[in-house]
Design a protein around this motif. Structure first.
Motif, PDB file in Angstrom:
ATOM      1  N   GLU A 170       0.827  -1.208   0.000  1.00 34.67           N
ATOM      2  CA  GLU A 170       0.000   0.000   0.000  1.00 34.67           C
ATOM      3  C   GLU A 170       0.859   1.255   0.000  1.00 34.67           C
ATOM      4  OE1 GLU A 170      -3.180   1.277  -0.022  1.00 34.67           O
ATOM      5  OE2 GLU A 170      -3.465  -0.682  -0.940  1.00 34.67           O
ATOM      6  N   ASP A 171       1.741   1.314   1.015  1.00 34.18           N
ATOM      7  CA  ASP A 171       2.453   2.566   1.255  1.00 34.18           C
ATOM      8  C   ASP A 171       3.541   2.834   0.247  1.00 34.18           C
ATOM      9  OD1 ASP A 171       1.116   3.717   3.182  1.00 34.18           O
ATOM     10  OD2 ASP A 171       2.440   3.211   4.854  1.00 34.18           O
ATOM     11  N   LEU A 221       2.374   1.079  -4.300  1.00 35.38           N
ATOM     12  CA  LEU A 221       1.239   1.734  -4.967  1.00 35.38           C
ATOM     13  C   LEU A 221       1.375   3.250  -4.954  1.00 35.38           C
ATOM     14  CD1 LEU A 221      -1.713  -0.601  -3.913  1.00 35.38           C
ATOM     15  CD2 LEU A 221      -0.292  -0.656  -5.938  1.00 35.38           C
ATOM     16  N   ARG A 222       1.994   3.773  -3.906  1.00 31.92           N
ATOM     17  CA  ARG A 222       2.181   5.234  -3.896  1.00 31.92           C
ATOM     18  C   ARG A 222       3.182   5.667  -4.948  1.00 31.92           C
ATOM     19  NH1 ARG A 222       2.330   7.699   2.097  1.00 31.92           N
ATOM     20  NH2 ARG A 222       3.198   9.408   0.902  1.00 31.92           N
ATOM     21  N   VAL A 240      -2.532  -5.654  -6.847  1.00 34.18           N
ATOM     22  CA  VAL A 240      -3.659  -5.597  -5.929  1.00 34.18           C
ATOM     23  C   VAL A 240      -4.331  -6.967  -5.855  1.00 34.18           C
ATOM     24  CG1 VAL A 240      -5.938  -4.576  -5.553  1.00 34.18           C
ATOM     25  CG2 VAL A 240      -4.029  -3.138  -6.179  1.00 34.18           C
TER      26      VAL A 240
END
Length: 535
Positions: free
Chosen positions: A17-18, A21-22, A111
């Motif tokens: 996530e951190d 994907l960022r 994802v």
């Protein structure tokens, strides 16, 4: 858990996530920014950099150089596009768009739970396949030695993507200039020998190619025109040295009075300009003086006239002195400029023994400084493409045809694969279609762009449909045979772009945590632009 690993102020982002994907999000933003500037119908960006200078351009390399990107992952992409700029001089935008699209497509897989290493493996396999297929797509190559017509054909698509509508004029100027400076062995072609001088006023049709160097200033002395002259190049100033201290001199006789300045007159030493006394003597001996402000230009002059730059004032030896056929001041528009050139064979007064200058200057006319800058960038791209075509003269169909065909072949390759990597290979294939899609969207709008793409896919499925590309003028159904319309791109530029884009995407995917230390305190040092000294 209060385990402390880092000092205060450290940022540590990890996990899918951190971190991943960022990063992908940051890169998508960057690639969306330049995506609208892609192709002949690309929109311009208006950029004001940190020094307050204004740029209006659709050239991705310039946009990226002038906006200061601080996101670490986006910086990787910027570096990849700069590598493309220094290697090929063109297709920088393609690198950014393709890498951005590859990462967008991978986001979905990540994802859904595919491991980044599987995606990386798939992308690397797909890249190798695409590069292998690219070799077979070459439809023609530039004849050697180059002719003006063949160069113009190869330059048009490159220049059209920067200055759509002016490509005919500009490509003939670039081709003419390149042929003037082309050495006997084209491998030694030097990009630096095609100079651009921008003179405000008039319109583009008033531009022309001048053999030799053109300087936008007049000579310092009264001598404005000389032919068949020896040249000395000094990197120091011609002036009388001033002493630091003031001194009082006691003169005892008339002789001393007369001889007092004699010593000074013989000793012209260095300072930062041309002194009045020096100028007086130079004028008396019919020596023309031209002040060159840029050290880069000084080196070029030395190369044109075949002289050695001297760091001290003194008579140059026979080896150090250069020779120039014509030194004259002419008027272009309202500006007076100085031209240094060597005669080419066929002109009267030409003696066969002098080596012909290997410098040509394109004198550009245009209404505004911004427009002139943009024209200069287009010319720069054109000259760099000639350089890369000398290394590898093969051409592939342009207009997005090659990328679509590669996408089709990579897709087929992915379908025949086993294992998890096949998903990534197929995503790679759909990412390749971003190039024709962007061309179509920028020219015809989003909805029409989709239609055009599906027509293209249908045509590529047929036998011998490899060269169908996007028709940005939409004269028929938005598709055209790139080979019939002479829309051809250099194979090497595509090769590098695909390689660099994949490398950038893979290196972003292989990051799993970002650790940022607290920026050092203290007053900020004003940052000097890195290229302030380049001309």
């Amino acid at each position: 858990m209060s385990l402390k690993l880092f000092k205060n102020g450290y940022k540590h982002l990890q996990g899918l996530e951190d971190a991943v994907l960022r990063n992908i999000q940051a890169i998508s933003e960057l690639s969306d920014l330049v995506r609208t500037s892609f192709g002949p119908n690309g929109r311009n960006k208006l950029i004001i950099n940190h020094l307050g200078r204004l740029f209006v351009t659709s050239d991705a390399a310039t946009i990226i150089r002038e906006i200061e990107v601080i996101h670490p992952a986006a910086k990787l992409l910027v570096m990849a596009s700069q590598a493309q700029e220094s290697e090929m001089g063109d297709s920088t935008n393609m690198v950014i768009i393709l890498a951005g699209e590859l990462l967008k497509k991978s986001e979905n897989l990540l994802v859904m739970g595919l491991h980044p290493s599987e995606v990386i493996k798939g992308y690397e396999l797909a890249c190798a396949k695409a590069l292998a297929e690219l070799e077979s797509l070459s439809t023609s190559s530039l004849p050697s030695p180059f002719t003006r017509e063949s160069l113009i054909t190869a330059l048009k698509p490159v220049i059209a993507s920067k200055q759509y509508g002016y490509e005919d004029t500009l490509s003939s100027l670039v081709a003419e200039a390149a042929l003037v400076v082309m050495p006997k062995n084209p491998k030694n072609f030097n990009v630096d020998n095609v100079r651009v001088v921008k003179i405000m006023g008039g319109s583009l049709s008033g531009s022309k190619v001048v053999q030799g160097m053109v300087f936008g200033r007049e000579p310092e002395g009264i001598i404005k025109k000389i032919s068949g002259a020896k040249v000395a190049v000094f990197t120091c100033a011609l002036d009388v040295a001033q002493t630091e201290t003031k001194g009082t001199v006691l003169l005892k006789s008339a002789d001393e009075m007369l001889n007092f300045t004699r010593g000074e007159e013989q000793q012209l030493e260095r300072a930062q300009s041309i002194g009045d006394l020096a100028l007086h003597y130079l004028n008396r001996f019919n020596i023309a003086v031209l002040k060159v402000l840029s050290k880069f230009d000084l080196r070029r002059v030395a190369r044109v006239v075949n002289a050695t730059p001297l760091a001290r004032v003194g008579a140059p030896t026979a080896e150090e002195a250069g020779y120039v056929d014509i030194f004259e001041t002419t008027e272009i528009g309202g500006d007076r400029v100085t031209v240094l050139r060597q005669l080419a064979s066929g002109e009267d007064g030409y003696q066969g023994h002098t080596e012909k200058t290997r410098t040509a200057t394109i004198v550009l006319r245009g209404a505004t400084a911004n427009h002139l800058d943009d024209l200069e960038r287009a010319i720069d791209d054109g000259v760099n493409v000639i350089k890369s075509l000398i290394k590898d003269p093969r051409l592939v169909p342009g207009a997005g045809a090659t990328e679509l065909e590669l996408g089709k072949r990579v897709e087929a390759y992915g379908s025949g694969m086993r294992g998890l990597a096949q998903h990534a290979v197929k995503r790679y294939a759909t990412a390749l279609e971003v190039i024709p899609r962007t061309l179509a969207e920028n020219a015809l709008g989003g909805a029409e762009g989709n239609e055009v793409l599906s027509r293209l896919w249908a045509k590529h499925e047929q036998e011998g449909g490899e060269a169908w590309g996007v028709d940005i003028e939409a004269e028929r159904d938005g598709t055209l045979l790139a080979t019939d319309f002479k829309i051809l791109d250099p194979l090497a530029a595509k090769q590098w772009a695909i390689k660099l884009a994949t490398e950038a995407a893979v290196s972003v995917l292989s990051v799993d945590s970002i650790i940022m230390s607290k920026p050092a305190g203290g007053p900020k040092v004003p940052q000097q632009a890195s290229n302030w000294d380049e001309d």
